[in-house]
Design an enzyme around this catalytic site. Structure first.
Site, PDB file in Angstrom:
ATOM      1  N   SER A  45     -22.519   4.019 -41.352  1.00  0.00           N
ATOM      2  CA  SER A  45     -22.866   2.625 -41.089  1.00  0.00           C
ATOM      3  C   SER A  45     -22.801   1.806 -42.388  1.00  0.00           C
ATOM      4  CB  SER A  45     -24.253   2.559 -40.432  1.00  0.00           C
ATOM      5  OG  SER A  45     -24.449   1.333 -39.763  1.00  0.00           O
ATOM      6  N   ASP A 157     -22.048   3.919 -33.796  1.00  0.00           N
ATOM      7  CA  ASP A 157     -22.683   4.087 -35.108  1.00  0.00           C
ATOM      8  C   ASP A 157     -22.929   5.554 -35.459  1.00  0.00           C
ATOM      9  OD1 ASP A 157     -24.938   4.099 -37.146  1.00  0.00           O
ATOM     10  OD2 ASP A 157     -24.653   1.943 -36.915  1.00  0.00           O
TER      11      ASP A 157
END
Length: 304
Positions: A45, A157
């Site tokens: 991320s 993610d």
């Protein structure tokens, strides 16, 4: 799977953390000033954003400046997509603009962007193809952002499966020792559960915290950046995050130097980024040395 190497230098595992990821630039600045050779980077991320810029040769100072100049409105556009509240198109264009390379093969050192297969929950280490696309997948928090189609899978993610991507460095990139940087220490926020979206995001963040805890035990050293009082979305705290990142890295510097062997190897060092090597010292921050253990693969593990 890559062959593990014990050449001088270290591999870095950079955690997710949204705005808190700015602290990674402060950590990198101290490492390069101390002459630490970085041989590979994996990021999840926000950590993938900082990691890819560093792997492309952008200096930590430049990364910090970019972070301080960026606002959420520069990155996202609200819309009604099929599987997320926000489209990732603007974010992908931003990455294409700021990353000074198009593909993994153009980078100056090995890099992995860590994402998650939405169908299986398996970790996916992206090491080839479009950099902007890979980093977008790594940043696509479920519910908030649309999943990213890639290779016949829908990717979200990386924090869902690997918030602190130690295994990606150790096993996929094949580099040891591994220094993990966690920018979320003490930062679990009091949830505001006013909607289905709030609940979904909070559950995703709890899962991210769990995966970080699982992998930190496999790092050779963990640098923990104090995140207390800084919300995940608060980009206005950029200067303070840079300060806290530097402070945490300086606190850990004696252990880092011992781990790296004070030697330059095949990787990226201060000379590659044009950073001087001052002899200063620092205090504060938090770190802990760990003893990696051999464990059975998790059902969430995977490799690209």
């Amino acid at each position: 799977m890559a062959t593990k190497s014990r050449k001088p230098g270290v591999g870095l595992a950079l955690s997710g953390g949204a705005a808190r990821g700015i602290a990674h630039a402060g950590v990198l600045e101290v490492l390069l000033e101390a002459g630490i050779t970085v041989r590979a980077v994996a990021g999840t991320s926000a950590g993938s954003v900082v990691g890819v810029l560093f792997a492309a040769g952008v200096t930590p100072a430049e990364i910090g400046r970019l972070a301080l100049e960026t606002r959420w409105s520069d990155l996202f556009r609200a819309r009604l997509p099929h599987a997320g509240m926000v489209s990732g198109e603007g974010l992908e264009r931003f990455f294409e603009r700021v990353i000074p390379a198009r593909t993994f093969e153009e980078l100056r050192l090995p890099f992995a962007a860590v994402a998650t297969d939405l169908a299986t929950g398996q970790r996916v280490d992206l090491t080839s193809g479009s950099l902007a696309r890979a980093v977008l997948a790594s940043c696509s928090l479920p519910v908030l952002l649309e999943p990213v189609p890639e290779g016949g899978r829908l990717l979200v993610d990386g924090g869902v499966s690997s918030q602190l991507p130690v295994r990606a460095v150790r096993h996929t990139l094949g580099v040891t020792p591994v220094i993990a940087v966690d920018v979320n220490v003490g930062g679990l926020e009091q949830p505001r559960l006013h909607s289905v979206v709030d609940v979904a995001v909070h559950l995703a963040l709890l899962w991210c915290a769990r995966t970080a805890h699982e992998e930190e035990a496999e790092a050779d050293l963990v640098i923990g950046v104090d995140a207390r009082g800084i919300a995940l979305h608060d980009l206005t705290q950029g200067p303070e995050l840079l300060r806290r990142g530097r402070e945490a890295a300086r606190s850990a510097l004696p252990a880092i130097l011992a781990l790296a062997g004070r030697c330059d190897g095949t990787g990226v060092s201060s000379a590659d980024h044009g950073v001087p090597r001052p002899g200063g010292e620092g205090v504060g921050g938090g770190w802990r040395e760990t003893k990696p253990t051999l464990s059975q693969p998790s059902p969430l593990d995977g490799e690209e």
